[in-house]
Design an enzyme around this catalytic site. Structure first.
Site, short mmCIF file in Angstrom:
data_model
loop_
_atom_site.label_atom_id
_atom_site.label_comp_id
_atom_site.label_asym_id
_atom_site.label_seq_id
_atom_site.Cartn_x
_atom_site.Cartn_y
_atom_site.Cartn_z
N SER A 143 0.84 -1.25 -0.04
CA SER A 143 0.03 -0.04 -0.01
C SER A 143 0.63 1.31 0.12
CB SER A 143 -0.92 -0.06 1.36
OG SER A 143 -1.97 -0.91 0.88
N TYR A 159 -10.54 1.81 5.83
CA TYR A 159 -9.45 1.73 4.85
C TYR A 159 -10.01 0.92 3.64
CZ TYR A 159 -4.65 1.15 3.34
OH TYR A 159 -3.35 0.98 2.34
N ASN A 202 -9.10 -0.55 -0.18
CA ASN A 202 -8.27 -0.82 -1.25
C ASN A 202 -9.08 -0.62 -2.55
OD1 ASN A 202 -5.74 -1.80 -0.24
ND2 ASN A 202 -6.97 -3.46 0.76
#
Length: 379
Positions: A78, A181, A183
């Site tokens: 990340s 969070y 992705n």
């Protein structure tokens, strides 16, 4: 006389409360402490006003017991998000898109599910993880066993497929009303970059960031599951009973975590970015505007806040540092640059562990110790 002089200097230093400087032996010892926590190998780089020192610990390969290369390649996970955020903010500065643009402005109808609505989620929400999107990543973040790894390590998924899976879930909150969070948000940003530039996100990263900064060891692996040489092998512990499973070979994530790099290149990238070499002051200021992370993450990272593709954390010596870590099968990356830009750190750990919460906390604490001591410049 010499002994007396040394004693006088020591007394004066103590009276002024001046801490000894953090040096190469300290860096090596801190890297060894990380290995002692239960990982196979570590390479760490600390830079102070342009001068770098590097230390390695552990082994690169459990079979050969060879040393960890100090210039080895690794999957950055990340930490990739900061590269993507940089390109987005460059496009903002050029007037090609806006932080308040909705997803539907660029990708009509793509985000539409059980409450998710691309007409309400903005580019800023995607960058800052305030979209409410819930991840349902098929790979590699969902791999939970060595058997799954062997079965799925060569699987590939398009960003559209990843986003479609996320649409099976209700949003965690309304856009802008929380922090989670995601992705999936960065997979979406990759598509927005492509729509705004007519080029894939990784080509724009190469053209706008990698080539201007001379990052000769940062690359997009495309369809390859291999790492360039030299590299330490990446290991994952899924279950304590299985031990270390070699997970070096797999296909990377998309815009959420796909690049391969080195500690030298990542150090150059983060210091250049935060030093104003890649963004105009207005866009860099937007990137550094932060919100609190989720409560459960603050328990692990006290005081952490998230900007636009950047994490800000406090230092025990006062002040803060910024960077972005990454976790992907086989590799853990941690980065940090002090607020004044004078000191920076990049750490690559060639092991990920999912077998024990206690072990994970122990390793994270050892990594944080290195970061804090290096950036505070104290033993």
């Amino acid at each position: 006389m010499f002994v007396t002089h040394v004693a006088m200097v020591a007394a004066l230093t103590a009276s002024l409360n001046v801490a000894p400087e953090y040096g190469r032996p300290d860096l090596r010892r801190d890297a060894e402490r990380i290995v002692a926590g239960g990982v196979t190998g570590v390479q760490a780089r600390v830079t102070s006003e342009g001068r770098s020192m590097v230390a390695v610990a552990g082994v690169a390969d459990l079979r050969t017991r060879g040393p960890v290369p100090p210039n080895g390649y690794f999957r950055i996970g990340s930490s990739n998000k900061t590269f993507v955020a940089t390109v987005v903010l460059q496009l903002v500065g050029e007037g090609k898109l806006a932080l308040d643009d909705t997803v539907d402005r660029w990708l009509p109808g793509l985000i539409k599910g059980r409450g998710d609505d691309g007409r309400k989620i903005t580019v800023r929400d995607l960058l800052q993880h305030t979209s409410g999107l819930v991840d349902d990543y098929p790979y590699p973040t969902a791999i939970a066993s060595s058997r799954q790894y062997r079965r799925h390590r060569h699987d590939t998924f398009t960003p559209q497929q990843v986003i479609s899976r996320a649409m099976r879930h209700k949003p965690a909150f309304a856009p802008g009303k929380g922090w989670l969070y995601a992705n999936t948000g960065y997979a979406t940003l990759g598509l927005i970059i492509e729509k705004a530039t007519a080029r894939p996100w990784h080509e724009e990263v190469k053209r706008r960031v990698i080539e201007p900064l001379g990052l000769k060891h940062t690359r997009w692996p495309a369809g390859s599951a291999e790492l360039p040489r030299p590299h330490a092998r990446g290991y994952t512990v899924f279950k304590t009973s299985e031990g270390f499973v070699d997970t070096t070979r797999h296909r990377d994530a998309d815009a959420s975590g796909g690049l391969i790099s080195t500690t030298a290149d990542l150090d150059r990238f983060f210091t250049a970015l935060l030093g104003g070499e890649l963004l105009r002051p207005a866009e860099l200021a937007e990137m550094r505007r932060t919100v609190p992370v989720a409560t459960e993450l603050r328990r692990i990272w006290p005081g952490a806040r998230y900007g636009l593709g950047l994490v800000q954390r406090p230092l025990p010596c006062g002040g803060t540092y910024v960077g972005h870590g990454g976790d992907i099968l086989g590799f853990m990356t941690r980065t940090g640059v002090t607020a004044d830009g004078k000191r920076s750190v990049v750490i690559s750990v060639s092991t990920e562990r999912f077998d024990s919460a206690k072990r994970i906390v122990q390793i994270d604490a050892a990594v944080n110790r290195l970061v804090n001591r290096a950036l505070c410049d104290t033993r």
